[in-house]
Design a protein around this motif. Sequence first.
Motif, PDB file in Angstrom:
ATOM      1  N   ALA A 294      27.311  55.679  47.290  1.00  0.00           N
ATOM      2  CA  ALA A 294      25.791  56.300  46.986  1.00  0.00           C
ATOM      3  C   ALA A 294      24.696  55.378  47.105  1.00  0.00           C
ATOM      4  O   ALA A 294      23.810  55.687  47.635  1.00  0.00           O
ATOM      5  CB  ALA A 294      25.865  56.481  45.340  1.00  0.00           C
ATOM      6  N   GLN A 299      27.155  60.822  50.281  1.00  0.00           N
ATOM      7  CA  GLN A 299      27.987  61.638  49.154  1.00  0.00           C
ATOM      8  C   GLN A 299      29.343  61.423  48.974  1.00  0.00           C
ATOM      9  O   GLN A 299      30.126  61.121  49.915  1.00  0.00           O
ATOM     10  CB  GLN A 299      27.644  63.098  49.295  1.00  0.00           C
ATOM     11  N   ILE A 347      23.525  69.614  45.464  1.00  0.00           N
ATOM     12  CA  ILE A 347      24.730  69.067  46.265  1.00  0.00           C
ATOM     13  C   ILE A 347      24.325  69.389  47.814  1.00  0.00           C
ATOM     14  O   ILE A 347      24.618  68.564  48.815  1.00  0.00           O
ATOM     15  CB  ILE A 347      26.049  69.860  45.836  1.00  0.00           C
ATOM     16  N   GLY A 350      21.720  67.128  49.183  1.00  0.00           N
ATOM     17  CA  GLY A 350      22.262  65.849  49.262  1.00  0.00           C
ATOM     18  C   GLY A 350      21.450  65.022  48.105  1.00  0.00           C
ATOM     19  O   GLY A 350      21.759  63.747  47.986  1.00  0.00           O
ATOM     20  N   LYS A 353      24.404  62.653  44.492  1.00  0.00           N
ATOM     21  CA  LYS A 353      25.341  61.770  45.625  1.00  0.00           C
ATOM     22  C   LYS A 353      26.612  61.479  45.170  1.00  0.00           C
ATOM     23  O   LYS A 353      27.687  61.134  45.894  1.00  0.00           O
ATOM     24  CB  LYS A 353      24.499  60.356  45.332  1.00  0.00           C
ATOM     25  N   PHE A 368      28.329  70.746  50.815  1.00  0.00           N
ATOM     26  CA  PHE A 368      27.801  69.250  50.837  1.00  0.00           C
ATOM     27  C   PHE A 368      26.882  69.054  51.861  1.00  0.00           C
ATOM     28  O   PHE A 368      26.720  69.640  52.957  1.00  0.00           O
ATOM     29  CB  PHE A 368      28.993  68.407  50.983  1.00  0.00           C
TER      30      PHE A 368
END
Length: 664
Positions: A294, A299, A347, A350, A353, A368
Amino acid sequence: MKLDEIKGLGSKRIQCLKENGIASVDDLLTVFPYDYVDLINLSPPSACVDKGNVAVLGTVIKAPKIKYLRKGLFLATVVFKDESGEEFECGWFNRKYLKNTLPFGKRSYVYGKVERFGKKLSLNNPTLITATENMPPIFPLYRPIKGIPSSVFIKAIDAVLDNVNINSYLDDSIKETYGLMELNKAFRYVHRPPDRKLLDKAKSSITIENLSCNIALYSILKRHGNKSHVYKNNFDKLNEFTDSLPFKLSGDQSKAIKEILEDLNSPKKMNRLLQGDVGCGKTVVALTAMLYTAMSGLQSALMCPTEILAKQHFNNACKLFEPYGISPTFLSSSISSAARREILSAIKSGEAKVVIGTHAIIQDDVNFNNLSLIITDEQQRFGVKQRGILENKAQNADYLVMTATPIPRTLALALYGDLDESQIHTLPKQKAATYTRFVPQKKVNDMLKYVLDKARAGEQTYIVCPRIDDEELISVKNLYEKLYNSALKPYIGMLHGQMSDEEKTNVMSDFSFGKICVLITTSIIEVGIDVPNATSIIIFNAERYGLSQLHQMRGRVGRGTTDSYCFLLSDVNDSDKAKERIDYFISCNDGFALAEYDFKLRGAGDFLGTRQHGDSFFSSIDRSDIDKAKTISAKLYESEKFKTQILSNTHGGQILFIENLTLN
C-alpha cells in the motif's frame, strides 16, 4: 442432472443437503462413505470381543426397553439372538423411534464394538443396518444428514451413478500404464464395492487422478514471469511499523518478512509458501507485506476461507494501519448491496489499497486497479480454481500462500515444489502454556462443572462437538439445548456451519467481547480465531479428528497470558489404535512433527482439504500414490488439451475431474 430430478428429493430434503454443503449432483457423488461393513465374513459376537468395529447379524427376540436416565436423556436397549444362538444386547441413547424401526422378530445387522460385561455381550450405540433380501457383500456407511433418511440418500447416490458419465482428464494410455481404473467404474465401486480388492483399487485410482490434476493445475497457475509493478523502498516507514508493534517480532518472523520483501523487490514474481505453527504470528508477517504494498501505491488482496477469519484479519489491519493513513476494505457475501457497490467502485478505482475478504473477492464483478500482491490464508481450504480466478484478476501478481496446518514434507514437495518456503517455528515468548489431558467421555458431567466454575470466574471455554445435530453422538444443538436448561444458561452460545454469515459473525463478536463465556461449536473454530481470554477447550469424540486438526483446535487457547487446557474426551481404550494417536498428540506440541506422524498413519486427507468428502477416504493416499501423481501431472502439464479444458472450467471444487460430468 439436477438434484430435483432425483426421486425422493423434494424441496425440503434438497435444502437439508444444501445446508450440509451438497448443492449439486457433483457434490452428492463426492460424498464418499466414511466406512464399509463386511456383511459376508461374520462371526458370533463372543468371537468379536475387543476386535474393533465388526458386523453382527441377529434377530430381535425381546421388545425394546426404555430407561430414562435423567431429563433429556434415555437409553433404549434391545436383546438380539445371532444365527449361532448367542444372545447379545444393543443400547442406543435417545433413539425416539426405535420401537417402530425394530419390531419383534426382525433380522438386522448391527455394526460396532462388542464388549463383555460379566456374562453379558453388548454393543453400545452401534450402527443399525436392516437386513433385506439382496444385501451387498460390503455395505457403505455415510454420515447421517438430518432430514434425509439413509435409504433415500443411498437411492439418490444410485440414481446419480446410473445417469451420469464422469469423463477423465487422463488419456487411456496413461491409465493403462499406471494401472488406474476407469473413473465411472471407480466411482461405482467406491460407493457400491463388490469386494475389498476392487474397492482399494477404485479409491487409489480416484485419489491419484484427483491429486495429479491438482498438481498439474498448481504448476500451470504458478508459472514464473516478470512483473510490471514496482515497489517503493519505504523501508524506514516499514521499520517504524514493526518497531511500533505491541510485541517484539521473533527471529523467524523477521526472517520471513525479509525473504518476502526481497521477493517483492525482485523482477520475478513471488511464489512463496509461509508455513507456521498455531499462534506463531503469521498474520503480522502478511499484514507487513500488505502495508509495504500500500505504501507503494499498489493494491493487495487477502482471501480467507471464512468470514470470521477474514473479519478478524480486517480488524487487526485497521488498528495497525491507522497511523499510516491506510484504511483496509472488507468484502464478503454478507455485505449489503448498497455498500457492495461503493466497495467495488473503490477497488476498481484503486482507492482501496488493502482488500480483505472471503471468496466474495473473486466474483466476476470485482475488478482491481493494480493488484500486485495476492495472499491466500489457509489455502488448502480453497479449490485450486478459486485461487486461480483470483490470480487471473492481475498480471503477474506476487503470490503468498499461508497455512497454519504444517504440511508433511513429501506432500509439500509434490504440491508446492516450485514455491519458495518460509517457516516460522518459534512461538512468541509471552505465549502462555497449553496443557493437554485425556478424559473418558463418561466424565462429561465433571467437565461441565469445571466449565461452569471457569465461566463464573470470568474465563472462557470452547466446547467442540463432532456433529451439528445427531441423536447418537454429542452434537452442538443437543448439548446447547441441554445446557440451556442448566446453571450454564447465562453463559452459553452456539456456533455452527448451518448458521448465516451474519449470525456467525454476531456470535463470534459476542464471544470475543466476553458476552458469551462458553461457546458450543463444531470444528468451524479451528482456523484463526483469536480470543486471548479463552483458557479451555473441550473436544468431544476426539478420536474422530486428525492430529493436525486437533492441533489447530488446541491452538484456540493459550493465546493470552494465562496457562490453558485442552481436554480430549473419548470412549477409546488402551487397545484402540486411536488411543495411540491421542497419546502421541498429548505428548507433542509441535505442529510439524504432528503433521508427519498423522500423514504416516492417516494419509493426506487432512492436508488436501478433503475431510468433508468422507473421513477415511483419502487416508489411502501414500507416498507411492504421490509419486505416481507427480509423474502423471508432468504429462498433464505438457498437454494443451488439459490446459484448455481445465482453465476454461470455472467450478471451484476440490475434486476437479467431477466437473467433467455429462448425462448418459
